[in-house]
Write an enzyme that holds these catalytic residues in place. Structure first.
Site, mmCIF file in Angstrom:
data_model
loop_
_atom_site.group_PDB
_atom_site.id
_atom_site.type_symbol
_atom_site.label_atom_id
_atom_site.label_comp_id
_atom_site.label_asym_id
_atom_site.label_seq_id
_atom_site.Cartn_x
_atom_site.Cartn_y
_atom_site.Cartn_z
ATOM 1 N N SER A 100 0.795 -1.228 0.000
ATOM 2 C CA SER A 100 0.000 0.000 0.000
ATOM 3 C C SER A 100 0.832 1.284 0.000
ATOM 4 O O SER A 100 0.290 2.366 -0.189
ATOM 5 C CB SER A 100 -0.937 0.023 1.200
ATOM 6 N N LYS A 143 0.359 3.485 -2.920
ATOM 7 C CA LYS A 143 -0.869 4.237 -3.191
ATOM 8 C C LYS A 143 -0.669 5.743 -3.368
ATOM 9 O O LYS A 143 -1.193 6.321 -4.328
ATOM 10 C CB LYS A 143 -1.914 3.949 -2.104
ATOM 11 N N TYR A 153 -3.412 -3.098 -10.309
ATOM 12 C CA TYR A 153 -3.308 -2.790 -8.881
ATOM 13 C C TYR A 153 -2.396 -3.778 -8.159
ATOM 14 O O TYR A 153 -1.507 -3.386 -7.387
ATOM 15 C CB TYR A 153 -4.714 -2.790 -8.263
ATOM 16 N N TYR A 188 -4.963 4.880 7.489
ATOM 17 C CA TYR A 188 -6.322 4.360 7.704
ATOM 18 C C TYR A 188 -6.923 4.903 9.003
ATOM 19 O O TYR A 188 -6.891 6.103 9.243
ATOM 20 C CB TYR A 188 -6.328 2.827 7.669
ATOM 21 N N VAL A 212 1.374 -3.388 4.137
ATOM 22 C CA VAL A 212 1.296 -4.609 4.957
ATOM 23 C C VAL A 212 2.551 -5.475 4.912
ATOM 24 O O VAL A 212 2.698 -6.381 5.719
ATOM 25 C CB VAL A 212 0.071 -5.485 4.603
#
Lengths: 621, 621
Positions: A70, A73, A195, A247, A265
């Site tokens: 991530s 992103k 992705y 998050y 992660v």
């Protein structure tokens, strides 16, 4: 240094200390929901810090590759913003925090947008929005883009990719929900392939630090110097990292570390402090919310040790004024006749000298502008000295230009002193390479305005009996000297003398025009004016020292006429009229001492603190 | 200025322009859910901007009072953090964005915490956590606290309060849910009373700007100078404003304006740029999410016009090094004997002079430290000149201190030149008020180390035949002079001479000890050393100019012995041996010229750009 051993870097030392302390933390567990990630060694811990000028401090396992997950992103979001523009991307993906985890399913009611590009749903959409006619081209665009952020060619971990593909049903569900909502066009599997591949890109902690620094610097990679995306894009991306980067831990993360960041992660994390630095961390064990435990701890520790909190108040005041003087408290090095000195002494307050300092942003410039407008009585000329200004933001230039135009309407002429005479202010009347030259220019303007009107229209000529050195000679001495003078005419730029082994003791009296003394400074060497001599002053080659290794020369600044007492003539006179030569020597010594005092005064003004408006205090610790 | 008219402020002009443009927007509607708010005039529009030094720019209706409503939340949160500490408050109220509106009902699963203190549920809890034994004391604490943020005594709008009380059932429901979850203790109605009264406090747009600036400056009110809360608290509060200040518009708000902010349903908004400014806006018409339409537009416009985005990259480089020189390229103003000058010329590179500049934060200091450690060959003494440093953050002091300690282990002695000789670096060997004094100190150390060992143990004495001015005299002249000398002994601090109407032409030769020349600078005036004269040099009162209005005096820096050729003795000699006096005059002129050249050189070094390691470029526009 004296000792040949290597000097340890203070930053490296602090980084190593933080790495050692945080390395002792053993909480958290390695992610397993993508099976290939479960093999990671929980002991690995790399901590890297990249600076704006491309230095990378590294501690621990900063060269170990892992999948970016991530952390890709914000960079993919940056590429989408770059390729499509903010508004086009905002129509498909919001920028509001979810208050939920990375796998949040919620789409915005009414629009069907994912709430932000940091959750999986949003990132699936942004990955589909980068340039490219098909999924292959879009993936290549992302791999090239991530590589440009990192400053080296990145590759894919195919084992992790295969593992993501096999276990990606939650993301596949998101893809179909997005297509159902009209947010994602085309083939869902292809969009997910792009992705997943972005997430499977291999990076190191060092790469993440450089990638973060590229965002932090406004889009220019500090290693390659290549611009990856525009400044507006990086502002937008870092704002989203601040509100949504971790998050449902984003709020506490920003509160505690003050560093916009993005976690992944696999244990990676990239954090930024705008304009200042990029941090990359790798440590696989995660907390319950999916963020690396050691990365959180390391960033908080670095932030507190190095003072990196985005909201930290700076210490000290932000006055941009180093010194503010009037022309009666300081004078240029130009040798001036008594009448001119009298004008400057009595009317010098018409010249204001403002030395600005530091980094000029909105707040500091505003304070300076108010100080200048608040102490303006009888000012006719303003010198803005920018030599102490390290950096001026556009808003500072804007405010100063507005001030200069406003001042002009009130009869004030503004000139700038700045390195290489490069003025950032379009509105200034003139720019000079040194404060002394700017001051001399203003003094000339004041003298010209005040001086006897009959002198205004013709070049100034100072005959011998009115010369500073000669006019106070005892009766009869000048008459004895008169027949010995020889006239010397110099064209503009012509060198009167430069250093040599046997200096000539001739005396040069400037009758009209003007001379300047220059030393060579810098690398490459450029002439810097250190004194100027107008009509009425005298100069001798004695001022060129034999043991001075540097060029120091006297040059005509304009067409100039001198009357010269040559060395030979002086020696003849010494035989016949020793008292005349002695009187001349005393007069010369007096003139030299006066110049020395003026140099001392300017120097004292440079090294000492003068009175300042607004009483800015310096706090240094 | 020359023209008596008032100088328009550039910031005021820009603010008025923004106010005029944004004032034309007529979208949005006045809140009605609290009936008393519905009466507000939708045309009202006030825009205020407060600076760190307490200046408040105002445009439009900045003096019109209105109820603060939710803009109170960050300030009440600050008071709770101040009174209870971060961890105690975090146990009751989270800091995560909700992704929902101001009236969100959601409490965190497991803990029962409201998600953050910017939604009503969170603010009801924080209002209950400020100091006070009962609701009356807690309310007084909040009113006093808000007043301290605003810098004036605020009061309550009782009509709005009554209206809130009558229509506050949603908030009452939140109160009972909170007590049910164990988050709120005590009487729900009392807790709500405190909350409603906080919301009903009357403020103006000007007040909000000052309150925001108080947060922005780290907790010190810019008008009163009073500290309201601590710096850590303001960091935490601004971070929460950044992530949750405008509810479900927080992400886009931060992305577009880059200003942490808090809005209220009466039409007020407070925004901050840390350390720089506080903005207060009042305009009643709200958008669908409850934020003032004109406030959003005005903040975005101000941010873009003034370059205020929190994530903006600064322009230019961040090098903290203004200039880096070695001691062979520059020398102090001290008059030195030939042998000493030879040592400095051949071994001067052992002295490094580093002029730092600008605002020293982590990044700029790091660059400077690397430049210093990267160019250290044969350096034994390092001068850190801080006169151009406007501000140094703690991390900068920390890095420099670490560097200095590291250098010491490698045999390098570091001294600091800083205003009033106040060194922020605890580790430096010595501190001086001027660069010249620091340079002289290092030169002395170099000379002492290099000089003949037999001189090391006793005070230096330079007999007349070795004096600089006298040693090159033609044969026989010194013998003629010898009987005329008189000895003069000065105690440390004793004045040799100061300016007078009829300067004495006596010549003073320093045999042992040392003299310094001082001018008075600043307000209040303090003596600044502009030259120093050690054994072997000569000085004459001719260096004191009659028309110089300022004190310029020569003082013994330590117990000093001079040999003096008095004015009377010189006049006698002139009758008997005119050639001897003439030779003396030439020698003096040479010595003065040499001093002038050294002053010129130091001055040129001050005004010109020298070579710099790391090639920092200045970008000024």
């Amino acid at each position: 240094m004296a000792d040949a051993g290597e000097i340890a870097s203070p930053v490296q030392e602090l980084l190593d200390e933080v790495h050692e302390r945080i390395g002792e933390i053993t909480d958290g567990s390695v992610a397993t929901y993508i099976p290939a990630l479960g093999k990671a060694d929980p002991k690995l811990f790399g901590l890297a810090l990249a600076t704006r000028d491309g230095h990378v401090y590294e501690s621990g396992d900063t060269g170990v590759p892992f999948t970016i997950q991530s952390v890709s992103k914000p960079f993919v979001y940056a590429l989408a913003l770059h390729d499509r523009g903010l508004n086009a991307v905002l129509r498909k993906v919001g920028v509001e925090p979810t208050g939920e985890g990375f796998d949040a399913i919620r789409l915005e009611a009414g629009t069907g947008r994912p709430l932000n590009p940091m959750v999986n749903a949003g990132a699936i959409v942004t990955a589909s929005m980068v340039d490219g006619d098909d999924w292959g081209q879009r993936f290549q665009r992302i791999l090239d883009g991530l590589s440009a952020f990192a400053g080296r060619d990145l590759s894919i971990d195919h084992e992790v990719l295969a593992s993501e593909e096999r276990t990606g049903d939650h993301n596949r569900a998101l893809g179909y929900l997005l297509r159902n909502a009209g947010t994602l066009d085309g083939d869902v599997d292809e969009a997910l392939s792009v992705y997943f591949m972005a997430c499977s890109t291999l990076v190191t902690a060092r790469d993440l630090a450089v990638m973060a620094m590229t965002l932090s610097s406004g889009g220019v990679n500090p290693l390659t110097g290549r611009r990856v995306v525009g400044t507006d894009t990086t502002e937008h991306v870092m704002a989203v990292m601040a509100t949504s980067g971790t998050y449902d831990f984003a709020g506490e993360w920003l509160l505690r570390s003050g560093l916009p960041a993005k976690s992944g992660v696999a244990g990676g994390l990239a954090a930024v402090l705008p304009s200042q630095l990029g941090i990359g961390v790798y440590s696989p064990p995660l907390d319950a919310r999916g963020t690396s435990v050691r990365a959180i701890a390391a960033c908080q520790e670095l932030s507190s040790r190095f003072g990196l909190h985005l909201m930290r108040p700076v210490t000290g005041t932000t006055s941009a004024i180093h010194r503010y003087l009037r022309g009666d408290a300081v004078s240029s090095q130009r040798s001036r006749r008594f009448a001119e000195r009298e004008i400057l002494r009595t009317r010098g307050r018409a010249i204001a000298l403002c030395e600005l300092q530091g980094d000029l942003g909105f707040a500091s410039t505003d304070v300076a502008v108010r100080a200048i407008t608040g102490d303006h009585e009888n000012v006719r000329w303003l010198i803005l000295d920018l030599h102490r200004v390290a950096r001026a933001e556009p808003v500072a230039v804007n405010l100063l230009d507005t001030l200069v135009r406003e001042l002009r309407e009130h009869g004030v002429t503004t000139v700038v002193a700045a390195e290489a005479a490069r003025s950032p202010l379009a509105s200034a009347e003139a720019a000079f390479a040194s404060l002394d030259e700017a001051l001399e220019w203003c003094e000339d303007a004041l003298v010209a305005e005040t001086g006897p009107p009959q002198e205004a229209d013709r070049p100034e000529v100072v005959p011998l009996p009115e010369q500073d050195v000669l006019r106070d000679l005892p009766a009869g001495v000048l008459e004895a000297l008169a027949p010995l003078f020889e006239e010397r005419r110099l064209a503009s730029g012509e060198v009167l003398f430069s250093p040599r082994d046997e200096p000539d003791e001739s005396l040069y009296f400037v009758v009209s025009g003007g001379l300047v003394a220059q030393v060579m400074e810098g690398d490459p060497a450029v002439p810097v004016q250190v004194a100027s001599m107008g009509p009425g002053t005298a100069v001798t080659e004695l001022t060129v020292r034999r043991d001075d290794p540097r060029a120091y020369r006297v040059v005509a600044a304009e067409p100039t006429v001198c009357q010269v007492l040559t060395d030979a003539a002086l020696k003849r006179l010494e035989r016949d009229r020793p008292q005349a030569v002695e009187a001349l020597h005393w007069a010369m010594a007096r003139s030299l001492a006066a110049r020395l005092r003026r140099a001392d005064r300017l120097l004292a003004a440079h090294v000492a603190s003068g009175p300042r408006p607004g009483k800015p205090e310096r706090e240094l610790g």
